[in-house]
Design a protein around this motif. Structure first.
Motif, PDB file in Angstrom:
ATOM      1  N   ASP A  59       0.812  -1.212   0.000  1.00 25.56           N
ATOM      2  CA  ASP A  59       0.000   0.000   0.000  1.00 25.56           C
ATOM      3  C   ASP A  59       0.847   1.266   0.000  1.00 25.56           C
ATOM      4  O   ASP A  59       0.372   2.350   0.305  1.00 25.56           O
ATOM      5  N   GLY A  60       2.123   1.120  -0.334  1.00 26.01           N
ATOM      6  CA  GLY A  60       3.004   2.276  -0.369  1.00 26.01           C
ATOM      7  C   GLY A  60       2.723   3.155  -1.569  1.00 26.01           C
ATOM      8  O   GLY A  60       1.626   3.172  -2.119  1.00 26.01           O
ATOM      9  N   SER A  61       3.747   3.864  -2.023  1.00 31.46           N
ATOM     10  CA  SER A  61       3.580   4.819  -3.109  1.00 31.46           C
ATOM     11  C   SER A  61       3.077   4.148  -4.376  1.00 31.46           C
ATOM     12  O   SER A  61       3.534   3.074  -4.760  1.00 31.46           O
ATOM     13  N   GLY A  62       2.112   4.788  -5.016  1.00 31.50           N
ATOM     14  CA  GLY A  62       1.597   4.285  -6.275  1.00 31.50           C
ATOM     15  C   GLY A  62       2.405   4.806  -7.448  1.00 31.50           C
ATOM     16  O   GLY A  62       3.486   5.385  -7.298  1.00 31.50           O
ATOM     17  N   ASN A  63       1.857   4.611  -8.629  1.00 30.64           N
ATOM     18  CA  ASN A  63       2.565   4.921  -9.855  1.00 30.64           C
ATOM     19  C   ASN A  63       1.552   5.380 -10.888  1.00 30.64           C
ATOM     20  O   ASN A  63       0.467   4.808 -10.978  1.00 30.64           O
ATOM     21  N   VAL A  64       1.862   6.422 -11.657  1.00 28.34           N
ATOM     22  CA  VAL A  64       0.965   6.882 -12.713  1.00 28.34           C
ATOM     23  C   VAL A  64       1.722   6.975 -14.035  1.00 28.34           C
ATOM     24  O   VAL A  64       2.939   7.152 -14.060  1.00 28.34           O
ATOM     25  N   ALA A  65       0.980   6.854 -15.121  1.00 26.30           N
ATOM     26  CA  ALA A  65       1.581   6.935 -16.452  1.00 26.30           C
ATOM     27  C   ALA A  65       1.735   8.390 -16.882  1.00 26.30           C
ATOM     28  O   ALA A  65       1.023   9.277 -16.412  1.00 26.30           O
ATOM     29  N   TYR A  66       2.671   8.628 -17.786  1.00 29.92           N
ATOM     30  CA  TYR A  66       2.809   9.943 -18.403  1.00 29.92           C
ATOM     31  C   TYR A  66       3.454   9.763 -19.774  1.00 29.92           C
ATOM     32  O   TYR A  66       4.084   8.741 -20.068  1.00 29.92           O
ATOM     33  N   PHE A  67       3.283  10.753 -20.626  1.00 28.23           N
ATOM     34  CA  PHE A  67       3.907  10.760 -21.948  1.00 28.23           C
ATOM     35  C   PHE A  67       5.083  11.728 -21.958  1.00 28.23           C
ATOM     36  O   PHE A  67       4.994  12.828 -21.412  1.00 28.23           O
ATOM     37  N   ASN A  68       6.179  11.306 -22.587  1.00 24.36           N
ATOM     38  CA  ASN A  68       7.290  12.216 -22.834  1.00 24.36           C
ATOM     39  C   ASN A  68       7.796  12.009 -24.260  1.00 24.36           C
ATOM     40  O   ASN A  68       7.614  10.943 -24.854  1.00 24.36           O
ATOM     41  N   TRP A  69       8.395  13.049 -24.825  1.00 20.65           N
ATOM     42  CA  TRP A  69       8.913  12.999 -26.190  1.00 20.65           C
ATOM     43  C   TRP A  69      10.318  12.420 -26.169  1.00 20.65           C
ATOM     44  O   TRP A  69      11.189  12.902 -25.446  1.00 20.65           O
ATOM     45  N   ASN A  70      10.558  11.355 -26.950  1.00 23.46           N
ATOM     46  CA  ASN A  70      11.870  10.699 -26.922  1.00 23.46           C
ATOM     47  C   ASN A  70      12.755  11.086 -28.103  1.00 23.46           C
ATOM     48  O   ASN A  70      13.778  10.456 -28.357  1.00 23.46           O
ATOM     49  N   GLY A  71      12.360  12.130 -28.820  1.00 23.44           N
ATOM     50  CA  GLY A  71      13.139  12.580 -29.967  1.00 23.44           C
ATOM     51  C   GLY A  71      12.525  12.190 -31.291  1.00 23.44           C
ATOM     52  O   GLY A  71      12.783  12.827 -32.316  1.00 23.44           O
ATOM     53  N   LYS A  72      11.692  11.138 -31.274  1.00 17.53           N
ATOM     54  CA  LYS A  72      11.047  10.677 -32.501  1.00 17.53           C
ATOM     55  C   LYS A  72       9.529  10.578 -32.366  1.00 17.53           C
ATOM     56  O   LYS A  72       8.804  10.793 -33.326  1.00 17.53           O
ATOM     57  N   ARG A  73       9.078  10.238 -31.168  1.00 19.87           N
ATOM     58  CA  ARG A  73       7.646  10.057 -30.947  1.00 19.87           C
ATOM     59  C   ARG A  73       7.343  10.203 -29.459  1.00 19.87           C
ATOM     60  O   ARG A  73       8.251  10.258 -28.625  1.00 19.87           O
ATOM     61  N   TRP A  74       6.047  10.284 -29.133  1.00 16.53           N
ATOM     62  CA  TRP A  74       5.633  10.339 -27.737  1.00 16.53           C
ATOM     63  C   TRP A  74       5.645   8.926 -27.167  1.00 16.53           C
ATOM     64  O   TRP A  74       5.100   7.997 -27.756  1.00 16.53           O
ATOM     65  N   LYS A  75       6.286   8.788 -26.019  1.00 17.65           N
ATOM     66  CA  LYS A  75       6.491   7.488 -25.395  1.00 17.65           C
ATOM     67  C   LYS A  75       5.784   7.435 -24.046  1.00 17.65           C
ATOM     68  O   LYS A  75       5.781   8.411 -23.294  1.00 17.65           O
ATOM     69  N   LEU A  76       5.188   6.294 -23.743  1.00 24.49           N
ATOM     70  CA  LEU A  76       4.504   6.122 -22.460  1.00 24.49           C
ATOM     71  C   LEU A  76       5.492   5.602 -21.424  1.00 24.49           C
ATOM     72  O   LEU A  76       6.206   4.627 -21.658  1.00 24.49           O
ATOM     73  N   ASN A  77       5.519   6.261 -20.285  1.00 27.87           N
ATOM     74  CA  ASN A  77       6.408   5.906 -19.191  1.00 27.87           C
ATOM     75  C   ASN A  77       5.589   5.945 -17.908  1.00 27.87           C
ATOM     76  O   ASN A  77       4.407   6.294 -17.927  1.00 27.87           O
ATOM     77  N   PHE A  78       6.198   5.586 -16.789  1.00 29.26           N
ATOM     78  CA  PHE A  78       5.492   5.612 -15.507  1.00 29.26           C
ATOM     79  C   PHE A  78       6.356   6.308 -14.464  1.00 29.26           C
ATOM     80  O   PHE A  78       7.578   6.192 -14.474  1.00 29.26           O
ATOM     81  N   ASN A  79       5.702   7.029 -13.563  1.00 30.41           N
ATOM     82  CA  ASN A  79       6.416   7.796 -12.548  1.00 30.41           C
ATOM     83  C   ASN A  79       5.836   7.511 -11.166  1.00 30.41           C
ATOM     84  O   ASN A  79       4.618   7.407 -10.997  1.00 30.41           O
ATOM     85  N   TRP A  80       6.713   7.398 -10.182  1.00 33.47           N
ATOM     86  CA  TRP A  80       6.283   7.151  -8.809  1.00 33.47           C
ATOM     87  C   TRP A  80       5.596   8.384  -8.226  1.00 33.47           C
ATOM     88  O   TRP A  80       6.013   9.510  -8.459  1.00 33.47           O
ATOM     89  N   LEU A  81       4.578   8.153  -7.434  1.00 33.95           N
ATOM     90  CA  LEU A  81       3.878   9.268  -6.805  1.00 33.95           C
ATOM     91  C   LEU A  81       4.642   9.852  -5.623  1.00 33.95           C
ATOM     92  O   LEU A  81       4.254  10.899  -5.099  1.00 33.95           O
ATOM     93  N   ASP A  82       5.720   9.187  -5.183  1.00 35.34           N
ATOM     94  CA  ASP A  82       6.531   9.816  -4.140  1.00 35.34           C
ATOM     95  C   ASP A  82       7.612  10.708  -4.749  1.00 35.34           C
ATOM     96  O   ASP A  82       8.407  11.312  -4.029  1.00 35.34           O
ATOM     97  N   ASN A  83       7.651  10.803  -6.082  1.00 31.10           N
ATOM     98  CA  ASN A  83       8.497  11.798  -6.746  1.00 31.10           C
ATOM     99  C   ASN A  83       7.794  13.149  -6.741  1.00 31.10           C
ATOM    100  O   ASN A  83       6.575  13.235  -6.551  1.00 31.10           O
ATOM    101  N   ASN A  84       8.553  14.199  -6.975  1.00 30.14           N
ATOM    102  CA  ASN A  84       7.957  15.520  -7.131  1.00 30.14           C
ATOM    103  C   ASN A  84       7.515  15.720  -8.573  1.00 30.14           C
ATOM    104  O   ASN A  84       8.091  15.151  -9.503  1.00 30.14           O
ATOM    105  N   PHE A  85       6.494  16.549  -8.745  1.00 27.87           N
ATOM    106  CA  PHE A  85       6.015  16.904 -10.079  1.00 27.87           C
ATOM    107  C   PHE A  85       6.287  18.388 -10.289  1.00 27.87           C
ATOM    108  O   PHE A  85       6.046  19.208  -9.406  1.00 27.87           O
ATOM    109  N   ASN A  86       6.805  18.720 -11.477  1.00 26.23           N
ATOM    110  CA  ASN A  86       7.370  20.037 -11.714  1.00 26.23           C
ATOM    111  C   ASN A  86       6.561  20.868 -12.703  1.00 26.23           C
ATOM    112  O   ASN A  86       5.515  20.443 -13.187  1.00 26.23           O
TER     113      ASN A  86
END
Length: 268
Positions: free
Chosen positions: A169-196
């Motif tokens: 039941d610790g920190s969850g995880n959510v998906a996000y898109f980032n540009w990898n230079g050629k296309r938008w890529k799906l990645n996942f980020n921990w919710l205990d990280n900061n969002f900027n």
């Protein structure tokens, strides 16, 4: 305006032609085709109507996200958190707002908990099911995010929250898109990280004047009536002032900051 009961004969003829083409293309014998037409009840008509609605949505760029567990996008060793997959219903990909940032002007970053709270406050959308639809649209050659956001913004999918298979039941995880230079890529980020400040939400676009670019100032047309819904004067100048003051203006600053990348990656 046409209704299903008053559809023109021309449209009915076109539908008939498409059905005949489908029957011929599939190689269905005439006897089988006729037998299907004799099927009792309205199930055949209901299915035809359902297909018409489905393809109307496709032609209009409208998608209906499916459950995250059915997308094939959940990383191995992870599962959807209980109650953590809220689907948006129909989404018109041509009518999305990309300007909402979870970080306010006087903040450098926010926690994952605050990000999720603000996603609800602004009615953000973004499930893993919607992510699957966006990836499919990209594969079809469509631009799924503003070109000017490439290498600048990360688009968060906050409606689906994941956790590891152990049920921690610790920190969850959510998906996000980032540009990898050629296309938008799906990645996942921990919710205990900061969002900027370079993070963005997706929202349905309800305002009349869309922003011309991500982060640009725009007019959000939320009309607010005073106690009387009629102008208090017949003067054109005063009526114009009345209408101007009855509109709420808002803006979204364009901002960039570093982003802490998750160790969980998906290759697309």
């Amino acid at each position: 305006m046409e209704t299903p009961l008053t559809a023109s004969a021309q449209k009915i003829d076109k539908l008939h032609d498409r059905l005949m083409i489908a029957a011929q293309k599939s190689g269905i014998p005439d006897a089988v085709f006729q037998k299907a037409l004799e099927y009792p009840g309205t199930e055949l008509e209901d299915k035809i109507a359902a297909f018409m609605i489905e393809f109307s949505k496709k032609a209009s760029g409208i998608v209906t996200p499916i459950a995250a567990k059915d997308t094939g996008l959940i990383p191995q060793g992870w599962k959807v958190k209980k109650g953590g997959d809220r689907l948006e219903g129909d989404v018109d990909l041509a009518k999305l707002d990309y300007s909402s940032c979870p970080v306010r002007d006087d903040e450098e970053y926010v926690s994952g908990e605050t990000m999720m709270k603000r996603a609800k406050e602004v009615n953000a959308i973004g499930s893993v099911g919607l992510a699957a639809d966006l990836l499919k649209a990209q594969d079809e050659g469509k631009e799924i995010f503003p070109v000017e956001s490439r290498g600048v913004h990360y688009f968060i999918m906050p409606l689906t929250e994941l956790q590891d298979d152990d049920g921690d039941d610790g920190s969850g995880n959510v998906a996000y898109f980032n540009w990898n230079g050629k296309r938008w890529k799906l990645n996942f980020n921990w919710l205990d990280n900061n969002f900027n400040r370079n993070d963005r939400f997706l929202r349905r676009r309800y305002y009349l004047l869309a922003p011309t670019s991500v982060g640009a100032s725009f007019m959000n047309c939320c009309f607010c009536h005073p106690p009387s819904i009629f102008p208090t004067s017949t003067s054109g100048e005063e009526i114009a002032m009345y209408l101007l003051l009855s509109m709420a203006f808002s803006s979204q600053a364009s901002c960039r900051k570093n982003f802490r990348v998750s160790s969980l990656m998906l290759a697309f």
